[in-house]
Write a protein that holds these residues in place. Structure first.
Motif, mmCIF file in Angstrom:
data_model
loop_
_atom_site.group_PDB
_atom_site.id
_atom_site.type_symbol
_atom_site.label_atom_id
_atom_site.label_comp_id
_atom_site.label_asym_id
_atom_site.label_seq_id
_atom_site.Cartn_x
_atom_site.Cartn_y
_atom_site.Cartn_z
ATOM 1 N N ILE A 22 39.065 39.739 35.313
ATOM 2 C CA ILE A 22 38.105 40.041 36.564
ATOM 3 C C ILE A 22 38.521 41.581 37.058
ATOM 4 O O ILE A 22 37.766 42.435 37.241
ATOM 5 C CB ILE A 22 38.211 39.070 37.383
ATOM 6 C CG1 ILE A 22 37.498 37.760 37.115
ATOM 7 C CG2 ILE A 22 37.800 39.658 38.808
ATOM 8 C CD1 ILE A 22 37.664 36.455 37.838
ATOM 9 N N ALA A 23 39.752 41.748 37.180
ATOM 10 C CA ALA A 23 40.688 43.229 37.587
ATOM 11 C C ALA A 23 39.962 44.175 36.716
ATOM 12 O O ALA A 23 39.707 45.285 37.188
ATOM 13 C CB ALA A 23 41.982 43.055 37.984
ATOM 14 N N LYS A 24 39.856 43.819 35.476
ATOM 15 C CA LYS A 24 39.716 45.060 34.235
ATOM 16 C C LYS A 24 38.266 45.446 34.630
ATOM 17 O O LYS A 24 37.960 46.575 34.311
ATOM 18 C CB LYS A 24 40.348 44.436 32.861
ATOM 19 C CG LYS A 24 41.416 44.572 32.718
ATOM 20 C CD LYS A 24 41.627 44.282 31.065
ATOM 21 C CE LYS A 24 43.269 44.298 30.961
ATOM 22 N NZ LYS A 24 43.468 43.462 29.572
ATOM 23 N N ARG A 25 37.518 44.237 35.082
ATOM 24 C CA ARG A 25 35.822 44.519 34.951
ATOM 25 C C ARG A 25 35.668 45.464 36.315
ATOM 26 O O ARG A 25 34.485 46.046 36.448
ATOM 27 C CB ARG A 25 35.081 43.363 35.151
ATOM 28 C CG ARG A 25 35.001 42.476 33.777
ATOM 29 C CD ARG A 25 34.429 41.437 33.853
ATOM 30 N NE ARG A 25 34.350 40.614 32.851
ATOM 31 C CZ ARG A 25 33.813 39.378 32.573
ATOM 32 N NH1 ARG A 25 33.126 38.872 33.554
ATOM 33 N NH2 ARG A 25 34.035 38.752 31.322
ATOM 34 N N HIS A 26 36.416 45.279 37.450
ATOM 35 C CA HIS A 26 36.249 45.974 38.612
ATOM 36 C C HIS A 26 37.404 46.890 39.295
ATOM 37 O O HIS A 26 38.523 46.113 39.471
ATOM 38 C CB HIS A 26 35.966 44.891 39.700
ATOM 39 C CG HIS A 26 34.805 43.949 39.205
ATOM 40 N ND1 HIS A 26 33.443 44.242 39.751
ATOM 41 C CD2 HIS A 26 34.872 42.832 38.700
ATOM 42 C CE1 HIS A 26 32.753 43.197 38.951
ATOM 43 N NE2 HIS A 26 33.501 42.304 38.572
ATOM 44 N N THR A 82 40.670 44.315 47.569
ATOM 45 C CA THR A 82 40.563 43.248 47.211
ATOM 46 C C THR A 82 41.533 42.707 46.401
ATOM 47 O O THR A 82 41.822 43.585 45.145
ATOM 48 C CB THR A 82 39.212 42.919 46.616
ATOM 49 O OG1 THR A 82 38.118 43.171 47.505
ATOM 50 C CG2 THR A 82 38.877 41.521 46.080
ATOM 51 N N ILE A 83 42.541 41.617 46.602
ATOM 52 C CA ILE A 83 43.561 41.518 45.797
ATOM 53 C C ILE A 83 43.587 40.194 45.403
ATOM 54 O O ILE A 83 43.234 39.085 46.062
ATOM 55 C CB ILE A 83 44.760 41.513 46.507
ATOM 56 C CG1 ILE A 83 44.966 43.175 47.193
ATOM 57 C CG2 ILE A 83 46.112 41.291 46.094
ATOM 58 C CD1 ILE A 83 45.301 43.080 48.493
ATOM 59 N N PHE A 184 31.852 34.213 41.883
ATOM 60 C CA PHE A 184 32.444 33.728 43.351
ATOM 61 C C PHE A 184 33.175 34.561 44.091
ATOM 62 O O PHE A 184 32.859 34.753 45.374
ATOM 63 C CB PHE A 184 33.458 32.537 43.050
ATOM 64 C CG PHE A 184 34.055 31.882 44.442
ATOM 65 C CD1 PHE A 184 33.208 31.295 45.213
ATOM 66 C CD2 PHE A 184 35.230 32.057 44.492
ATOM 67 C CE1 PHE A 184 33.842 30.698 46.454
ATOM 68 C CE2 PHE A 184 35.836 31.781 45.787
ATOM 69 C CZ PHE A 184 35.179 30.892 46.748
ATOM 70 N N ILE A 185 34.016 35.224 43.362
ATOM 71 C CA ILE A 185 34.876 36.431 44.007
ATOM 72 C C ILE A 185 34.089 37.709 44.436
ATOM 73 O O ILE A 185 33.879 37.770 45.812
ATOM 74 C CB ILE A 185 36.075 37.043 43.286
ATOM 75 C CG1 ILE A 185 37.081 35.994 43.058
ATOM 76 C CG2 ILE A 185 36.656 38.297 43.944
ATOM 77 C CD1 ILE A 185 38.118 36.119 42.180
ATOM 78 N N LEU A 186 32.966 38.024 43.819
ATOM 79 C CA LEU A 186 32.201 38.868 44.243
ATOM 80 C C LEU A 186 31.100 38.689 45.320
ATOM 81 O O LEU A 186 30.855 39.233 46.155
ATOM 82 C CB LEU A 186 31.422 39.524 43.070
ATOM 83 C CG LEU A 186 32.158 40.186 42.000
ATOM 84 C CD1 LEU A 186 30.985 40.632 40.748
ATOM 85 C CD2 LEU A 186 32.673 41.272 42.316
ATOM 86 N N SER A 187 30.729 37.381 45.447
ATOM 87 C CA SER A 187 30.052 36.962 46.540
ATOM 88 C C SER A 187 30.584 36.713 47.904
ATOM 89 O O SER A 187 30.171 36.778 48.978
ATOM 90 C CB SER A 187 29.478 35.459 46.347
ATOM 91 O OG SER A 187 30.561 34.421 46.472
#
Length: 189
Positions: A22-26, A82-83, A184-187
């Motif tokens: 997820i962190a690599k994507r954002h 965001t962590i 979920f996190i992005l929401s």
């Protein structure tokens, strides 16, 4: 305001891999693994690293003072707002210490505790198959699993009472798990 997501799950649940992807994507999300942070300190063979090794190599929990210090430093130095921290909390003491810290912290909000749910059998197969070091032996796995399971119900109840516990089925493909967790996190940010 920084937004914090915790990811918990049994040893071998895939929580670190999920968070890394997820962190690599954002680029606006930073990921820290408590396990990786502690292993990095151990690799330095510093005084604190040698102390950590005594606990990690037997599958026991690192003392709260060391764990909280590691996490708070990571959060404060995070380059994004965001962590994601995986592998924390692993005990009632850790959960309480973080909760106390957050009560006095105006620049950080705990958004969710995400639990990656896998059976003990799946966890064991994954951990024993990865062969990463002393903490991937059967005896150590069994201890780590017991250490994880013992406080789990109270941790779940605590975050559920705050309406911030999110459970994700960790026995699907990595893509399915990561896509659900990422959405979920992005929401929430």
């Amino acid at each position: 305001m920084k937004k914090l997501f915790l990811i918990i799950g049994a040893p071998g649940s895939g929580k670190t891999t999920d968070a890394e992807l997820i962190a690599k994507r954002h680029e606006n999300i930073t990921h820290y693994s408590t396990g990786d942070m502690l292993r990095a300190e151990m690799a330095k063979k510093s005084v604190i690293g040698n102390e950590i090794a005594k606990y990690v190599n037997t599958g026991n929990i690192v003392p709260i003072k060391i764990a909280i210090q590691t996490i708070v430093n990571a959060i404060k130095n995070a380059p994004t707002n965001t962590i994601i921290i995986d592998g924390y909390p692993r005990s009632l003491e850790q959960m309480s210490a973080l909760d106390e810290y957050l009560k006095n912290e105006k620049e950080l909000e705990l958004i969710s505790c995400i639990e990656v749910v896998v059976s003990e059998e799946v966890a064991k197969d994954r951990v024993l198959g990865r062969n990463r070091g002393d903490d991937d032996k059967l005896e150590v796995f069994n201890n780590r699993m017991n250490v994880y399971i013992e406080p789990l119900k109270v941790i779940q109840d605590f975050y559920e009472s705050k309406n911030i516990l999110k459970k994700i089925d960790g026995e699907r493909t990595i893509e399915e798990i990561v896509d659900e967790m990422e959405s979920f996190i992005l929401s929430k940010i």
